[in-house]
Design a protein around this motif. Structure first.
Motif, PDB file in Angstrom:
ATOM      1  N   GLY A 116     -46.935  16.250  16.766  1.00  0.00           N
ATOM      2  CA  GLY A 116     -45.790  15.483  17.221  1.00  0.00           C
ATOM      3  C   GLY A 116     -45.597  15.571  18.720  1.00  0.00           C
ATOM      4  O   GLY A 116     -46.299  16.336  19.412  1.00  0.00           O
ATOM      5  N   PRO A 117     -44.650  14.824  19.249  1.00  0.00           N
ATOM      6  CA  PRO A 117     -44.397  14.836  20.695  1.00  0.00           C
ATOM      7  C   PRO A 117     -43.982  16.227  21.180  1.00  0.00           C
ATOM      8  O   PRO A 117     -43.405  17.023  20.435  1.00  0.00           O
ATOM      9  CB  PRO A 117     -43.241  13.840  20.863  1.00  0.00           C
ATOM     10  N   LYS A 118     -44.313  16.515  22.430  1.00  0.00           N
ATOM     11  CA  LYS A 118     -43.881  17.763  23.049  1.00  0.00           C
ATOM     12  C   LYS A 118     -42.422  17.596  23.480  1.00  0.00           C
ATOM     13  O   LYS A 118     -42.123  16.936  24.474  1.00  0.00           O
ATOM     14  CB  LYS A 118     -44.758  18.096  24.257  1.00  0.00           C
ATOM     15  N   VAL A 119     -41.526  18.150  22.703  1.00  0.00           N
ATOM     16  CA  VAL A 119     -40.094  18.021  22.974  1.00  0.00           C
ATOM     17  C   VAL A 119     -39.480  19.419  22.994  1.00  0.00           C
ATOM     18  O   VAL A 119     -39.590  20.161  22.013  1.00  0.00           O
ATOM     19  CB  VAL A 119     -39.392  17.163  21.901  1.00  0.00           C
ATOM     20  N   ALA A 120     -38.855  19.776  24.072  1.00  0.00           N
ATOM     21  CA  ALA A 120     -38.239  21.099  24.173  1.00  0.00           C
ATOM     22  C   ALA A 120     -37.100  21.227  23.167  1.00  0.00           C
ATOM     23  O   ALA A 120     -36.344  20.272  22.935  1.00  0.00           O
ATOM     24  CB  ALA A 120     -37.720  21.332  25.593  1.00  0.00           C
ATOM     25  N   TYR A 121     -37.001  22.409  22.551  1.00  0.00           N
ATOM     26  CA  TYR A 121     -35.896  22.657  21.621  1.00  0.00           C
ATOM     27  C   TYR A 121     -34.612  22.855  22.419  1.00  0.00           C
ATOM     28  O   TYR A 121     -34.526  23.722  23.288  1.00  0.00           O
ATOM     29  CB  TYR A 121     -36.174  23.896  20.771  1.00  0.00           C
ATOM     30  N   THR A 122     -33.623  22.038  22.126  1.00  0.00           N
ATOM     31  CA  THR A 122     -32.342  22.121  22.825  1.00  0.00           C
ATOM     32  C   THR A 122     -31.228  22.281  21.795  1.00  0.00           C
ATOM     33  O   THR A 122     -30.903  21.332  21.082  1.00  0.00           O
ATOM     34  CB  THR A 122     -32.075  20.858  23.663  1.00  0.00           C
ATOM     35  N   PRO A 123     -30.649  23.471  21.673  1.00  0.00           N
ATOM     36  CA  PRO A 123     -29.542  23.652  20.732  1.00  0.00           C
ATOM     37  C   PRO A 123     -28.392  22.707  21.065  1.00  0.00           C
ATOM     38  O   PRO A 123     -28.125  22.422  22.239  1.00  0.00           O
ATOM     39  CB  PRO A 123     -29.135  25.114  20.937  1.00  0.00           C
ATOM     40  N   THR A 124     -27.746  22.203  20.039  1.00  0.00           N
ATOM     41  CA  THR A 124     -26.630  21.286  20.240  1.00  0.00           C
ATOM     42  C   THR A 124     -25.316  21.976  19.915  1.00  0.00           C
ATOM     43  O   THR A 124     -25.272  22.960  19.175  1.00  0.00           O
ATOM     44  CB  THR A 124     -26.783  20.041  19.359  1.00  0.00           C
ATOM     45  N   VAL A 125     -24.249  21.454  20.476  1.00  0.00           N
ATOM     46  CA  VAL A 125     -22.909  21.964  20.209  1.00  0.00           C
ATOM     47  C   VAL A 125     -22.178  20.918  19.377  1.00  0.00           C
ATOM     48  O   VAL A 125     -21.983  19.779  19.811  1.00  0.00           O
ATOM     49  CB  VAL A 125     -22.138  22.230  21.522  1.00  0.00           C
ATOM     50  N   ASP A 126     -21.822  21.299  18.150  1.00  0.00           N
ATOM     51  CA  ASP A 126     -21.118  20.366  17.269  1.00  0.00           C
ATOM     52  C   ASP A 126     -19.621  20.424  17.522  1.00  0.00           C
ATOM     53  O   ASP A 126     -19.072  21.475  17.881  1.00  0.00           O
ATOM     54  CB  ASP A 126     -21.436  20.694  15.807  1.00  0.00           C
ATOM     55  N   LYS A 127     -18.958  19.291  17.313  1.00  0.00           N
ATOM     56  CA  LYS A 127     -17.533  19.183  17.603  1.00  0.00           C
ATOM     57  C   LYS A 127     -16.774  18.624  16.399  1.00  0.00           C
ATOM     58  O   LYS A 127     -15.943  17.725  16.523  1.00  0.00           O
ATOM     59  CB  LYS A 127     -17.318  18.297  18.829  1.00  0.00           C
TER      60      LYS A 127
END
Length: 597
Positions: free
Chosen positions: A16-27
């Motif tokens: 798959g594409p090289k995509v950095a893991y970026t944690p998200t903040v849920d609201k």
């Protein structure tokens, strides 16, 4: 060397594409009490507010991923290991090692299938004595209430005693059906068992035609009964299986006996509770988003999510029937019996037997570091120590792996699960134009959201699913036999909030967090297993909090996962300081049964 197993539906092996893991903040706001009630009413009557809530939960973010149009959509992640040409389809063998009880002096010992079989075979105990001992402990309607009734919805005493009597007679004649004969098990309240109503966690309404007894037992449970297992009763679940806490205002929330101030996990909450109490060695659950693995982890048990449709073809692209068990051997026994090929099911019946890898095969653990490290400090400490045991003592090699679009994949899985859930609820509602009437307030919120998933969203999620499946196939081609290992849940337990038992609660942020690791196996149809590897000290209540480690394998790799779970069990029992923790509320069923006349 790569496996020679042939498959139907196996994805192209493509990184798959090289995509950095970026944690998200849920609201997502946590809603309780009157706030929950008002929100549920408003969302049901305001399409604008319902749509805004769905959007706020990021359930439509998948369609914004660039390049998905390059992938075909995969609406069902069916990957079937095929029987070799000319071979006769067989069922798995219950091998001699599964008949071996654990040592009597083992710390925190739970009774296993092998224990019951030895006691029945020797005449020291009978299945009828065990059944008679259990029924007063679990049956509702007694005064005072039965100590362990919170885990159970309905028990049919006459049916249980008749099955136990027949099993007792078989042992007396020296003709037991096998190791499972006479052993008590529980079944989640959304799995059909002949003569029982499947309430699905809903409050019983005699006027609703949905609440009628099943006329046929589903295949995997029927196989367990054919092997002599006795369904002691139906087990409580989170309503509609729509969350992973296990809170149920209609039936009451099952107790996590490891620490009653914490939820048992869901949605197979009664199964986890019954195992933590030592009432049964096997519970049968369903898993569309961790519903077998989360309660297994929270309650200190073993749980297997099989390959999609491995034991039963469900009307779902994410949900499977799977076992929870007191020991790794019990998990293997349940799985092997449940997965017998069904000649009347063209999908399930075509699965080749799962076989363990060669003893000389290279053993590899894949760790997605940035994702793995999102767990709480206590969970990280316990799971990292367990991984070190696998590498230092068992010869596993650890490789760092990356998986693209993990947060987006979880949002897509959640949208898919809600959409399937809303459709299922509409199909069984007495009034399809008002399908959510009678649901608790939490599900009025959630199921309404499911109606706002568009066809475009479903197709885009299907494309992301294919991307993930191709990437996983790429990893298994690069590292044959790879096990992808993460914590089962990022938190050690879920604290009970005062007052939640009245109406339930909605805490989307915590739900998303506790489902952080488990959704990938559901989305891609892969098998996964959880095993307890340690404990954390609680912030409230009395007791300890089990911590689970999870391994996900290639399609059809159940036996490899079961072997890994047994290795994890050896770590907990023999290496982890203090060994396995047995809750204070644990029921010594064997001791109680020996006093039954």
């Amino acid at each position: 060397m790569a496996s020679k197993q042939r498959f139907s539906g196996y994805p192209i092996a493509k990184e798959g594409p090289k995509v950095a893991y970026t944690p998200t903040v849920d609201k997502n706001p946590a809603l309780r009490g009157w706030g929950l009630i008002i929100a549920a009413k408003l969302i049901n009557y305001s399409p604008t507010l319902a749509g805004a809530t769905w959007k706020n939960a990021k359930l439509g973010c998948v369609k914004d991923i660039p390049g998905l149009e390059e992938y075909d959509w995969r609406l069902q992640p069916i990957v079937t290991p095929l029987v070799p040409d000319g071979a006769v389809q067989t069922k798995a063998e219950i091998t001699p090692d599964l008949y071996e009880p654990q040592p009597d002096d083992l710390a925190g010992r739970f009774y296993s299938v092998a224990d019951y079989h030895d006691l029945f075979k020797s005449g020291k105990l009978t299945p009828l004595q065990v059944a008679k001992a259990l029924l007063p402990l679990i049956t509702r309607g007694q005064n005072p209430p039965a100590k362990y009734e919170s885990a159970w919805t309905v028990t049919k005493e006459d049916r249980v005693l008749e099955a136990a009597k027949k099993s007792t007679e078989r042992y007396a004649a020296g003709q037991p059906l096998g190791v499972l004969d006479g052993v008590p098990i529980g079944v989640k309240d959304d799995v059909d068992v002949e003569g029982y109503i499947a309430h699905m966690g809903l409050a019983f309404d005699a006027s609703n035609p949905f609440f009628k007894p099943a006329t046929k037992t589903v295949w995997p449970v029927a196989q367990l009964e054919a092997a002599g297992a006795i369904v002691i009763g139906r087990q409580v679940m989170h309503e509609l299986g729509s969350d992973v806490s296990g809170c149920n205002p209609a039936w009451g929330t099952p107790i996590n006996w490891n620490n009653p101030a914490y939820y048992p996990g869901g949605s197979t909450s009664g199964g986890g509770s019954a195992l933590s109490a030592g009432l049964v060695p096997i519970s049968i659950g369903t898993d569309a988003g961790g519903s077998v693995r989360v309660p297994s982890s929270f309650c200190g048990a073993y749980g297997l999510k099989p390959t999609l449709h491995r034991v039963f073809t469900m009307k779902s692209s994410i949900c499977v029937i799977g076992p929870l068990a007191a020991t790794a051997n019990d998990l293997a026994i349940a799985y092997r019996i449940m997965s017998a090929p069904n000649p009347e099911d063209p999908i399930q019946g075509s699965f080749a037997l799962s076989v363990p890898p060669s003893p000389t095969a290279k053993k590899t653990i894949g760790i997605p570091r940035e994702w793995f490290d999102q767990a709480s400090p206590a969970v990280l400490d316990a799971t990292r120590k367990a991984v070190s045991y696998f590498t230092d003592k068992l010869g596993y090699e650890v490789v760092d792996i990356e998986i693209p679009y993990l947060p987006e994949g979880q949002y897509g899985h959640s949208a898919w699960a809600l959409t399937e859930g809303a459709d299922h609820q509409r199909s069984r509602a007495a009034d399809p134009d008002n399908p959510f009437a009678g649901l608790n307030y939490c599900n009025q919120l959630l199921m309404t959201g499911g109606f706002y998933t568009s066809g475009i969203d479903m197709i885009k999620y299907g494309q992301l699913r294919e991307l993930h499946m191709q990437h996983l196939a790429y990893l298994w081609k690069k590292y044959p036999g790879l096990l992808i290992v993460t914590p089962t849940t990022p938190e050690a337990g879920w604290k009970i909030h005062p007052g939640d038992q009245a109406y339930g609660f909605s805490d989307g942020n915590l739900t998303f967090r506790n489902m952080m690791y488990i959704w990938l196996a559901n989305s891609t149809g892969c098998p996964a297993v959880t095993a307890p590897v340690g404990y954390a000290e609680p912030e409230q209540g009395d007791g300890r909090l089990p911590i689970g480690l999870m391994a996900m394998g290639e399609w059809g790799a159940e036996e490899q996962l079961l072997g890994w779970a047994k290795e994890a069990e050896a770590y907990l029992n023999g290496v982890y300081e203090g060994g396995r923790y047995r809750p204070k509320g644990w029921a010594d069923v064997v001791k109680i049964a020996k006093d039954v006349k």
